[in-house]
Design a protein around this motif. Structure first.
Motif, PDB file in Angstrom:
ATOM      1  N   LEU A   1      38.960  44.566  57.665  1.00  0.00           N
ATOM      2  CA  LEU A   1      37.971  43.606  58.364  1.00  0.00           C
ATOM      3  C   LEU A   1      38.383  42.442  58.985  1.00  0.00           C
TER       4      LEU A   1
ATOM      5  N   ARG B   1      30.063  41.995  58.915  1.00  0.00           N
ATOM      6  CA  ARG B   1      29.757  41.704  57.508  1.00  0.00           C
ATOM      7  C   ARG B   1      28.339  41.330  57.398  1.00  0.00           C
ATOM      8  N   PRO B   2      27.638  41.726  56.241  1.00  0.00           N
ATOM      9  CA  PRO B   2      28.362  42.293  55.003  1.00  0.00           C
ATOM     10  C   PRO B   2      28.745  43.883  55.326  1.00  0.00           C
TER      11      PRO B   2
END
Length: 507
Positions: free
Chosen positions: A203, A218-219
């Protein structure tokens, strides 16, 4: 010693290339490369999902005794392409050649075919129908309709069969699967997984490299290995499948998932086996835990539609994505990339796509796809948008759905008529229209639903092509019964709307 290429959508234990090779002597090559991450501006969630799943699959192979040459995106020696990484690894290990399972895109098939190395391509037998199976089925048919192919797949697999007959004496229960949106959904949506260290590292990488791409990273909750994907499937089979059929075409402002399985990304990347998934759904029916209409509709999407569009993609060849049978040339409007729009159905579908890298088939076909077709948007641009923004999108599955089914750009190979509708269909199947700036009941005027105006505009400009179509003739007769002034008003207001859109104004 040979190299064994494993691509990001081939994360399957039973991959033909892995079965063919020897873990004691051969080396698996996996690589996160810029070419694959950026040939379209992929949704950050899609990139993160694939990179994380690839890293976990590589670690699993190493635990099983394979030697894996894995290249991360930020490795200094990364050449930026799959072919470049194979050439580099072949030089490092003095490899005799490369073994790989056929990729799912012509672009990669052609690139690997041009490698200056000895190569051996194997068929991708994770599919039920081989290329030859599909060719044999298609041979001599005037129309390649999915329904008849699907019946052959039912016979071949034995799924939902009662001897030589379909379970319940009907092949298709689609007429039971078109209920409008329910007042309340008693399913909590897809299982969500907290990112572990591997996922968090990915991420951060994706944020740094692809932070400007369309889409919210995100999430992040996707499953990233087979174990998690199976947990997700098991939960859905118990809690979501029973009502999936009834409401699979419905859309709601405040519920993005309803009863949908959200497993296309896991099957298409190789984390779930499609036949195993179908067998588990069939068992739910046999155990009395899910009704036949839900199970049949779900299985049809996998062994019917999914297998069928792959057959079409490979049968039609590399030029399929460039087809434009209706000569549509309008640019894709900015609202597809999140710009403001007064059309609530578009705003909701695009907003969901931005946040989740997901929208279900009716949102894709009858909202964003329907609008693009009615407005005359270049199908090549529409195709690239769908390929970019959805986590389950790979060209073999996305292109026939868009070029063929959604945009009718293949001239009718897949669909017998264009999938177009006025605003009434969206009103029937959703609660979108109640909170829209436009009025779905208004056929003309400043508040008229754009779908209502563009529907007749499409029919008028393509009259020569579709007036004789037996499934569309009635709508031309309805239009022709309008008085001349009303016809002119509808068409002029449609033109005015398109002009405002083309000028970049909020519509």
């Amino acid at each position: 010693m040979r190299l064994v290429l494993v691509l990001g959508d081939q994360l399957s234990d039973n991959l033909s290339a892995l079965r063919k090779c020897d873990k004691d002597n051969d080396i698996v090559v996996m690589a996160e490369v810029a070419d694959e991450a950026s040939y379209v501006p992929h949704h950050p969630k899609k990139i993160a999902f694939l990179f994380a799943a690839m890293r976990k699959f590589a670690a699993k192979l190493e635990c099983e005794g394979w030697q894996v040459a894995y290249t991360k995106l930020d490795d200094r020696q990364n050449t930026g392409s799959i072919t470049g990484e194979l050439i580099r690894r072949a030089s490092e290990h003095d490899a005799a050649g490369v073994v790989y399972t056929e990729p799912g895109e012509w672009r990669l098939i052609e690139a690997l075919g041009d490698l200056p190395l000895k190569t051996h391509q194997l068929s991708d037998d994770r599919f039920i129908a081989s290329h030859k199976d599909f060719e044999d089925w298609a041979e001599g048919r005037k129309a390649l309709r999915m329904e008849y192919f699907y019946r052959d797949m039912r016979r071949k697999t034995g799924l939902l069969m009662d001897g030589d007959k379909p379970e319940g004496d009907k092949w298709n229960y689609d007429h039971e699967n078109r209920k409008p949106a329910p007042d309340q959904v008693d399913y909590g949506g897809p299982m969500q997984f907290t990112p572990d260290d591997t996922v968090e590292e990915v991420l951060t990488l994706v944020e740094n490299r692809f932070g400007d791409n369309f889409g919210t990273l995100r999430p992040f909750w996707f499953a990233t290995d087979t174990g998690q994907a199976r947990q997700h499937l098991a939960r859905w089979l118990t809690d979501g499948l029973p009502k999936f059929g009834d409401f699979q075409d419905a859309m709601l402002n405040d519920n993005r998932f309803l009863y949908h399985a959200i497993i296309g990304l896991y099957i298409n990347a190789g984390l779930l086996d499609p036949l195993e998934v179908c067998q588990k759904a069939e068992q739910a029916y046999k155990d009395g835990d899910a009704p036949l209409n839900a199970v049949e509709g779900f299985i049809r999407q996998i062994i019917g539609w999914r297998e069928y569009v792959r057959g079409i993609y490979f049968r039609e060849g590399p030029d399929y994505t460039s087809r434009n049978g209706l000569d549509h040339t309008r640019k894709l409007p900015a609202m597809y990339w999140g710009a403001d729009t007064k059309m609530n159905c578009i705003a909701k579908s695009v907003g969901q796509t931005r946040d989740e890298a997901y929208a279900h088939h009716i949102q894709r076909l009858m909202v964003t796809g329907n609008f693009a077709l009615l407005a005359g948007i270049d199908p090549g641009e529409v195709h690239e948008w769908y390929l970019a923004v959805y986590a389950d999108a790979y060209e073999w599955v996305e292109a026939p759905n868009v070029i063929g089914m959604s945009q009718f750009a293949d001239g009718g190979i897949i669909a017998s008529k264009p999938y177009i509708s006025s605003g009434n269909y969206i009103h029937k199947m959703s609660d979108y229209c109640g909170s829209c700036a436009y009025k779905v009941k208004d056929k003309t005027g400043e508040n008229a639903c754009p779908f209502n105006l563009l529907y007749w505009h499409f029919l008028d400009r393509h009259r020569d092509r579709f007036e004789a179509n037996p499934r569309m003739g009635n709508m031309y007769r309805v239009f022709d019964r309008m008085n001349e002034d009303r016809q002119k008003t509808v068409l002029q207001e449609a033109e005015d709307f398109l002009s405002r859109m083309d000028a970049g104004r909020t519509v």
